[in-house]
Design an enzyme around this catalytic site. Structure first.
Site, PDB file in Angstrom:
ATOM      1  N   ASP A  36      70.542  35.872  46.716  1.00  0.00           N
ATOM      2  CA  ASP A  36      71.018  36.265  45.392  1.00  0.00           C
ATOM      3  C   ASP A  36      69.998  35.837  44.337  1.00  0.00           C
ATOM      4  OD1 ASP A  36      72.504  36.957  43.187  1.00  0.00           O
ATOM      5  OD2 ASP A  36      74.185  35.638  43.594  1.00  0.00           O
ATOM      6  N   CYS A  76      73.572  42.224  40.163  1.00  0.00           N
ATOM      7  CA  CYS A  76      74.287  41.794  41.367  1.00  0.00           C
ATOM      8  C   CYS A  76      75.366  42.749  41.852  1.00  0.00           C
ATOM      9  CB  CYS A  76      74.911  40.425  41.125  1.00  0.00           C
ATOM     10  SG  CYS A  76      73.735  39.144  40.622  1.00  0.00           S
ATOM     11  N   HIS A 141      81.929  39.619  44.500  1.00  0.00           N
ATOM     12  CA  HIS A 141      81.518  40.299  43.265  1.00  0.00           C
ATOM     13  C   HIS A 141      81.760  41.805  43.289  1.00  0.00           C
ATOM     14  CE1 HIS A 141      78.496  40.113  39.662  1.00  0.00           C
ATOM     15  NE2 HIS A 141      79.767  39.959  39.299  1.00  0.00           N
TER      16      HIS A 141
END
Length: 468
Positions: A36, A76, A141
């Protein structure tokens, strides 16, 4: 039926069951190691002299390394949505991160419910149909409401958090953002002990052990939140970088933990004797943010959140012993949305039968069966910003200034804007980008505190209201 016939029939059934079990074992296990916000240059196998990544460097020598691997978005959530579905996430309106402050203009019933639409088929859905046990660890997410939960999107197991960023150390009190609480399974919220990167690996190891014991092929998706902010590292890891300072020192320590966690997974595959029948991928969700966590994307220009190469090109390794040549490179453009059809094909499925996907099965290209290019054209879009790469030409369209045109083959650093010199290419790429945009669903949510009717009308004129 006499006794001999019954005995032969029973024997045939047992052999048939054994063959079915045997064929199941022939399917490769699949492990996706997903970082990430890591910098393009922040791994030893990518040329870093500061970072310590011995396990991933070892994996790189056993893998095929992609030199032009792209994500579907430089942030993201949308990037994950593209990977998870094998589609451009704009096709179902997942154009922005689903974070507080963003609201949906599509309809009152959608309200603040932001996540991967429930009628989208995920990579885990497809693999479950192929007989796989599936598990997700780390940062989700893709929607915080229960209907978006990983265990309702094809995953048998979940250990992680529904939100986009959380502390690496346990929360001592309720976090401000409830979606960042640590969760095991569905609705079981309990903080971990220790450092989260290590804990995610520990849970994944237990899943791999259980799946191996059962004799079923497995898909383990380790969606690390490392090295996303907050900048949290252990004292022991920080001590490994005495010559670095500030956030650069911290991100190096966080990367070391990421490498350690990945190494534990890779080592366990070897210990269990299943490494030869396991497809392993390591990659990242978008370019590194050069400000917040001091990532380095050199030699590329750009950073997280923009469409220069440093924002959308990522490190990418793929290992599959006996199928993919180790210690090799592949230089043609590919995308993380190719993982879904590639994994599906590796699991014995026919990727050509998959409907409504934009990704392609990479295996024919990697094994030499196809000499074509996986993607002649790739697109990126958010609001009025748009980008298209066609062949070696890349056009970046902005809402507030003239477009830029680069030849990526000759100028990967994107330093020489050729828009004024090649207006015919600019025009052609503009037209193709617009044609692609006209096929998309309008964004499901935007960064606005409220929406006036006129705003909705203007959006309706640009994005036809579609049900998805």
């Amino acid at each position: 039926m006499n006794a001999i016939d019954m005995k032969n029939t029973l024997l045939s059934l047992l052999l048939l069951i054994g063959c079915i079990h045997c064929k199941a074992q022939e399917k490769p296990n699949i492990v996706l190691l997903f970082a990430d916000d890591a910098g393009y240059a922040d791994f030893g196998f990518q040329g870093s002299k500061e970072m310590k990544t011995p396990n991933l460097d070892k994996l790189a020598k056993q893998s095929l390394r992609f030199t032009q691997a792209y994500v579907t978005d430089p942030t993201c959530g949308p990037s994950r949505a593209g990977l998870m579905t094998g589609r451009y996430q704009q096709r179902f309106g997942f154009e922005e991160n689903n974070v507080p402050g963003f609201m949906s203009p599509v309809s009152a019933k959608d309200g603040p419910a932001m996540g991967l639409p429930v009628n989208e088929t995920t990579i885990a859905d497809y693999l479950k149909k192929r007989g796989y046990s599936t598990a997700f660890y780390g940062k989700w997410h893709l929607g915080g409401e229960d209907k978006f939960h990983p265990m309702k999107r094809g995953f048998d197991e979940f250990y992680g958090f529904r939100g986009g960023a959380r502390d690496y150390f346990p929360y001592e009190k309720e976090p401000k953002e409830k979606l960042n609480k640590l969760e095991k399974g569905f609705g079981n919220f309990e903080e971990h002990n220790g450092y989260l990167t290590d804990e995610l690996a520990k849970e994944a190891l237990a899943f791999i052990d259980r799946s191996h014991k059962k004799g079923t092929p497995f898909f383990a998706f380790l969606s690390f939140n490392a090295v996303h902010t907050p900048m949290d590292a252990t004292k022991e890891d920080l001590e490994q970088f005495p010559n670095l300072e500030g956030n650069r020192k911290i991100v190096a320590a966080m990367t070391l933990a990421l490498d350690r966690a990945a190494g534990k997974i890779i080592d366990r595959l070897e210990e269990l004797g299943i490494a030869e029948n396991t497809l392993v991928v390591f990659t990242n969700d978008n370019g590194g943010p050069t400000d917040k966590n001091a990532s380095i994307n050199l030699p590329l220009s750009g950073t997280k959140s923009n469409y220069l190469e440093g924002g959308i090109r990522v490190p990418f390794l793929m290992k599959w012993p006996g199928k993919i040549k180790p210690n090799s490179t592949y230089d043609k453009p590919i995308s993380t949305m190719d993982l879904l059809p590639t994994f599906y094909a590796a699991a014995g499925g026919n990727a050509n039968e998959l409907k409504n996907i934009d990704g392609v099965d990479l295996l024919p290209f990697l094994t030499g069966k196809s000499q074509k290019v996986p993607h002649e054209t790739l697109f990126w879009k958010k609001d009025a910003r748009g980008t298209i790469r066609k062949g070696n030409w890349k056009l970046l369209r902005f809402p507030d200034r003239p477009a830029k045109l680069f030849n990526i083959e000759e100028d990967p650093k994107e330093l020489n804007d050729l828009a004024a010199q090649r207006p015919e290419i600019v025009k052609a790429l503009y037209k193709e980008l617009f044609q692609w945009e006209s096929s998309l669903l309008r964004p499901r949510w935007l960064l606005r505190k409220s929406f006036e009717k006129d705003d909705i009308d203007r959006m309706d004129a640009y994005w036809p209201l579609q049900s998805n």
